[in-house]
Scaffold this active site. Structure first.
Site, PDB file in Angstrom:
ATOM      1  N   GLU A   1      48.724  20.664  44.668  1.00 61.99           N
ATOM      2  CA  GLU A   1      48.186  19.904  45.805  1.00 61.99           C
ATOM      3  C   GLU A   1      46.679  20.053  45.714  1.00 61.99           C
ATOM      4  OE1 GLU A   1      50.032  18.141  47.866  1.00 61.99           O
ATOM      5  OE2 GLU A   1      51.985  18.845  47.198  1.00 61.99           O
ATOM      6  N   LEU A   2      45.996  18.982  45.315  1.00 63.46           N
ATOM      7  CA  LEU A   2      44.594  19.142  44.900  1.00 63.46           C
ATOM      8  C   LEU A   2      43.622  18.387  45.807  1.00 63.46           C
ATOM      9  CD1 LEU A   2      45.336  18.888  41.072  1.00 63.46           C
ATOM     10  CD2 LEU A   2      45.270  20.925  42.525  1.00 63.46           C
TER      11      LEU A   2
ATOM     12  N   GLU B   1      34.324  14.636  46.491  1.00 65.70           N
ATOM     13  CA  GLU B   1      34.791  15.303  47.707  1.00 65.70           C
ATOM     14  C   GLU B   1      33.663  16.188  48.235  1.00 65.70           C
ATOM     15  OE1 GLU B   1      37.675  18.512  47.099  1.00 65.70           O
ATOM     16  OE2 GLU B   1      38.870  17.656  48.708  1.00 65.70           O
TER      17      GLU B   1
ATOM     18  N   CYS C   1      41.337  18.553  52.802  1.00 64.89           N
ATOM     19  CA  CYS C   1      41.576  17.745  51.608  1.00 64.89           C
ATOM     20  C   CYS C   1      41.765  16.275  51.987  1.00 64.89           C
ATOM     21  CB  CYS C   1      42.792  18.268  50.865  1.00 64.89           C
ATOM     22  SG  CYS C   1      44.207  18.488  51.947  1.00 64.89           S
TER      23      CYS C   1
ATOM     24  N   LYS D   1      49.019  34.735  46.421  1.00 63.10           N
ATOM     25  CA  LYS D   1      47.622  35.172  46.385  1.00 63.10           C
ATOM     26  C   LYS D   1      46.823  34.307  47.357  1.00 63.10           C
ATOM     27  CE  LYS D   1      43.898  34.149  44.308  1.00 63.10           C
ATOM     28  NZ  LYS D   1      42.960  34.370  45.427  1.00 63.10           N
TER      29      LYS D   1
ATOM     30  N   GLY E   1      44.558  23.699  45.949  1.00 63.01           N
ATOM     31  CA  GLY E   1      43.155  24.025  45.715  1.00 63.01           C
ATOM     32  C   GLY E   1      42.444  22.846  45.095  1.00 63.01           C
ATOM     33  N   SER E   2      41.349  23.116  44.409  1.00 59.57           N
ATOM     34  CA  SER E   2      40.535  22.028  43.864  1.00 59.57           C
ATOM     35  C   SER E   2      41.202  21.410  42.635  1.00 59.57           C
ATOM     36  CB  SER E   2      39.158  22.572  43.481  1.00 59.57           C
ATOM     37  OG  SER E   2      39.314  23.588  42.523  1.00 59.57           O
TER      38      SER E   2
ATOM     39  N   ASN F   1      40.696  26.677  53.487  1.00 61.01           N
ATOM     40  CA  ASN F   1      40.421  25.758  54.607  1.00 61.01           C
ATOM     41  C   ASN F   1      41.524  25.757  55.655  1.00 61.01           C
ATOM     42  OD1 ASN F   1      42.054  24.433  52.712  1.00 61.01           O
ATOM     43  ND2 ASN F   1      41.329  22.419  53.327  1.00 61.01           N
TER      44      ASN F   1
HETATM   45  P1  NAD Z   1      39.775  26.554  44.535  1.00 64.04           P
HETATM   46  O1  NAD Z   1      40.510  25.691  43.592  1.00 64.04           O
HETATM   47  O2  NAD Z   1      38.450  27.069  44.145  1.00 64.04           O
HETATM   48  O3  NAD Z   1      40.658  27.844  44.909  1.00 64.04           O
HETATM   49  C1  NAD Z   1      41.965  27.744  45.395  1.00 64.04           C
HETATM   50  C2  NAD Z   1      42.724  29.026  45.079  1.00 64.04           C
HETATM   51  O4  NAD Z   1      42.854  29.132  43.676  1.00 64.04           O
HETATM   52  C3  NAD Z   1      42.021  30.302  45.548  1.00 64.04           C
HETATM   53  O5  NAD Z   1      42.974  31.221  46.049  1.00 64.04           O
HETATM   54  C4  NAD Z   1      41.415  30.822  44.268  1.00 64.04           C
HETATM   55  O6  NAD Z   1      41.226  32.217  44.271  1.00 64.04           O
HETATM   56  C5  NAD Z   1      42.462  30.428  43.253  1.00 64.04           C
HETATM   57  N1  NAD Z   1      42.013  30.338  41.864  1.00 64.04           N
HETATM   58  C6  NAD Z   1      40.769  30.046  41.398  1.00 64.04           C
HETATM   59  N2  NAD Z   1      40.750  30.111  40.049  1.00 64.04           N
HETATM   60  C7  NAD Z   1      42.015  30.411  39.649  1.00 64.04           C
HETATM   61  C8  NAD Z   1      42.628  30.608  38.378  1.00 64.04           C
HETATM   62  N3  NAD Z   1      41.937  30.513  37.239  1.00 64.04           N
HETATM   63  N4  NAD Z   1      43.951  30.904  38.348  1.00 64.04           N
HETATM   64  C9  NAD Z   1      44.663  30.996  39.486  1.00 64.04           C
HETATM   65  N5  NAD Z   1      44.127  30.854  40.710  1.00 64.04           N
HETATM   66  C10 NAD Z   1      42.820  30.556  40.801  1.00 64.04           C
HETATM   67  O7  NAD Z   1      39.714  25.732  45.890  1.00 64.04           O
HETATM   68  P2  NAD Z   1      38.919  26.100  47.219  1.00 64.04           P
HETATM   69  O8  NAD Z   1      37.489  25.835  47.046  1.00 64.04           O
HETATM   70  O9  NAD Z   1      39.369  27.424  47.695  1.00 64.04           O
HETATM   71  O10 NAD Z   1      39.572  25.014  48.222  1.00 64.04           O
HETATM   72  C11 NAD Z   1      39.103  23.727  48.411  1.00 64.04           C
HETATM   73  C12 NAD Z   1      39.889  22.717  47.600  1.00 64.04           C
HETATM   74  O11 NAD Z   1      41.275  22.739  47.953  1.00 64.04           O
HETATM   75  C13 NAD Z   1      39.430  21.311  47.887  1.00 64.04           C
HETATM   76  O12 NAD Z   1      39.293  20.595  46.690  1.00 64.04           O
HETATM   77  C14 NAD Z   1      40.559  20.708  48.727  1.00 64.04           C
HETATM   78  O13 NAD Z   1      40.672  19.318  48.675  1.00 64.04           O
HETATM   79  C15 NAD Z   1      41.738  21.393  48.148  1.00 64.04           C
HETATM   80  N6  NAD Z   1      42.862  21.347  49.095  1.00 64.04           N
HETATM   81  C16 NAD Z   1      43.938  20.520  48.825  1.00 64.04           C
HETATM   82  C17 NAD Z   1      44.993  20.407  49.734  1.00 64.04           C
HETATM   83  C18 NAD Z   1      46.178  19.524  49.486  1.00 64.04           C
HETATM   84  O14 NAD Z   1      47.187  19.654  50.184  1.00 64.04           O
HETATM   85  N7  NAD Z   1      46.123  18.608  48.523  1.00 64.04           N
HETATM   86  C19 NAD Z   1      44.959  21.143  50.920  1.00 64.04           C
HETATM   87  C20 NAD Z   1      43.845  21.955  51.161  1.00 64.04           C
HETATM   88  C21 NAD Z   1      42.809  22.052  50.231  1.00 64.04           C
END
Ligand code: NAD
Length: 484
Positions: free
Chosen positions: A246-247, A382, A280, A172, A225-226, A149
């Site tokens: 940071e989720l 979310e 997020c 990555k 990420g999530s 995002n």
């Molecule tokens: P995601 O968790 O699906 O993926 C994030 C990253 O993790 C990607 O690069 C993905 O390839 C990697 N990943 C997935 N599985 C993994 C594993 N088993 N081991 C290591 N890496 C792995 O998230 P998304 O759908 O790409 O992004 C959206 C989410 O990110 C939303 O929940 C959002 O709230 C969150 N987010 C949080 C913040 C924050 O600062 N708190 C900022 C931006 C986005």
């Protein structure tokens, strides 16, 4: 069509395995491919980061700061190109993407300064013979993993703070938006960052990300990420290493009867729909005081309806571009259907924009539903799309109870002109950031992080730098009797 390569130990490395396609989400066209890093590629990148560590961490902070300042300058020079690259794979309009790149450049400049301000302390002991010195040392090799995002900034917060601290990194980037991050790595190289200090490997989270986090060569995982993947990472690492997560979020906004209603509507619309709600800290749910509820709904719907949805490359100043993929679009539609089924009232949007140019992309109008309750997904999960739920409240205590009724704790917002309300809201909203009369809670100088299922650790500010440093206590016993 770009056939991108990965950056490992200062060299651009082609695929030794498969490649994955990168798609323009506004047009449904393939715009490039990136390699899927093999286990050997990942291990090589980690070894490069490990061997670059003694030299990089051993440099005086001012030397590292000089490199960071050069990186800031190169990125700022390339802002337009990098921004257009981001729009092509992420969907946000060019002006917004260029703005993100400018903030990335500012992040490097900020951490260049902070790098020179890491200093320890001397702590008195119970006996004068002893002295305790506290110094800070880099954590080591960082595995940085980020979502799509904010493809540039989320890498930048880890990269700039990590480099300033003297760490080396293997990054990555997300599968959906790897091209802009790879172009940023080229800027680092051009600015003179030594080989191996920052490496980038591309590919899926389940394979490439998983191998990275499990490697014994990694000293810290910096993940955005999530919450589901964050939890999976926390549970799947087998050795002790530092971890910052940071989720996800589910941010509430409270509008009291004492708010400046125009300002509240403007802020609410901006933070609900900017980047198509794929933030997020997007406003997911809005609680409005009963006396101003109807007026708020009317103004909110009119302001949201006036937003321009367009292909972000064709129309750099559009308010919303395409969503990044089918996934957030599908979730938006599902949360909308669920809310309407359970009795919510659609007050704006509710469908994709009309016209042939929108048919191949992932577009949706900014959408709001009123009279929502907490049995609806839009109020409890979310959405990560251009949908917001709105509900009235009777007392401020009710509003805070509803706002805190979530497993998340990233950011909360409130609009009020009343000092007592401000104080009550800031104290009782259980979130890492609370923004009052503004919807921009994050600035690079102040810590930013989540509570509960929104994560652990902080980014931004001096605290964000110290996430990449270990404290070391050196206790010395002196012998004054030895002095003649
Ligand atoms: P995601 O968790 O699906 O993926 C994030 C990253 O993790 C990607 O690069 C993905 O390839 C990697 N990943 C997935 N599985 C993994 C594993 N088993 N081991 C290591 N890496 C792995 O998230 P998304 O759908 O790409 O992004 C959206 C989410 O990110 C939303 O929940 C959002 O709230 C969150 N987010 C949080 C913040 C924050 O600062 N708190 C900022 C931006 C986005």
């Amino acid at each position: 069509m770009i056939a991108a390569k990965m950056l490992i130990d200062g060299a651009w490395v082609d695929s030794r395995g498969a490649r994955i396609e990168v798609i323009n989400p506004a047009r449904g066209e393939v715009i490039g491919t990136v390699p899927v890093a093999t286990p050997e590629d990942i291990d090589e990148a980690l070894r490069a980061a490990k061997s670059a560590l003694p030299d990089w961490s051993g440099r005086p902070p001012a030397q590292r700061a000089a490199v960071l300042n050069r990186i800031a300058a190169v990125i700022a020079e390339r802002a337009e190109d990098l921004g257009r690259q981001m729009t092509a794979e992420q969907g946000k309009p060019v002006n917004e993407a260029v703005g993100e790149i400018s903030k990335l450049a500012d992040t490097f400049a900020f951490y260049a300064e902070e790098a020179t301000r890491v200093h320890g302390e001397i702590i008195p002991n119970t006996s004068n013979a002893y002295q305790s010195l506290v110094t800070y040392e880099p954590v080591g090799v960082i595995a940085a993993i980020t979502p799509w995002n904010y493809p540039a900034e989320l890498i930048g917060w880890k990269l700039a703070a990590g480099l300033a601290a003297g760490c080396t990194l293997v990054i990555k980037p997300p599968e959906l938006t790897p091209l802009c991050p790879l172009a940023i790595m080229a800027c680092l190289q051009e600015a003179g960052l030594p080989p191996g200090v920052a490496n980038m490997v591309t590919g899926s989270g389940a394979r490439v990300g998983q191998r990275l986090i499990e490697s014994p060569l990694v000293d810290k995982i910096a993940f955005t990420g999530s919450s589901a993947v964050g939890l999976h990472i926390q549970q799947s690492i087998k050795d002790i290493k530092s971890l910052s997560l940071e989720l996800g979020g589910n941010s509430p906004l409270i509008v009291t009867a004492k708010a400046d209603l125009e300002a509240a509507v403007k802020g609410a619309v901006r933070r609900s729909f900017r980047n198509c709600g794929q933030i997020c800290i997007a406003v997911n749910r809005i609680y409005v005081a009963e006396p101003v509820y109807d007026a708020f709904l009317e103004k909110f719907a009119a302001t949201a309806d006036a937003l321009v949805v367009d292909d972000g490359l064709d129309n750099p100043a559009a308010d919303l571009g395409a969503l990044c993929s089918q996934e957030p679009l599908g979730k938006t539609e599902a949360h909308l259907a669920d809310a309407v089924d359970k009795g919510a009232r659609l007050i704006c949007g509710g469908a994709p924009p009309e016209g042939a140019k929108f048919e191949s992309g992932f577009f949706f109008r900014p959408t709001a539903v009123a009279d929502c309750t907490h049995d609806m997904l839009v109020m409890t999960q979310e959405t990560f799309g251009p949908l917001v739920g709105i509900a009235p409240f009777a007392t401020l205590k009710d509003a805070v109870r509803l706002a805190n009724d979530t497993p998340y704790g990233l950011a909360a917002y409130a609009y009020t002109k009343d000092l007592d309300e401000m104080r009550y809201l800031s104290r009782h909203l259980d979130y890492g950031s609370v923004a009052v009369n503004t919807v921009d809670p994050g600035i690079i100088n102040a810590p930013y992080g989540g509570r509960k299922q929104s994560g652990i650790g902080v980014e931004h500010g001096r605290d964000g730098l110290f996430e990449y440093l270990h404290a070391k206590h050196i206790r010395v016993c002196f012998d004054e009797d030895a002095i003649s």
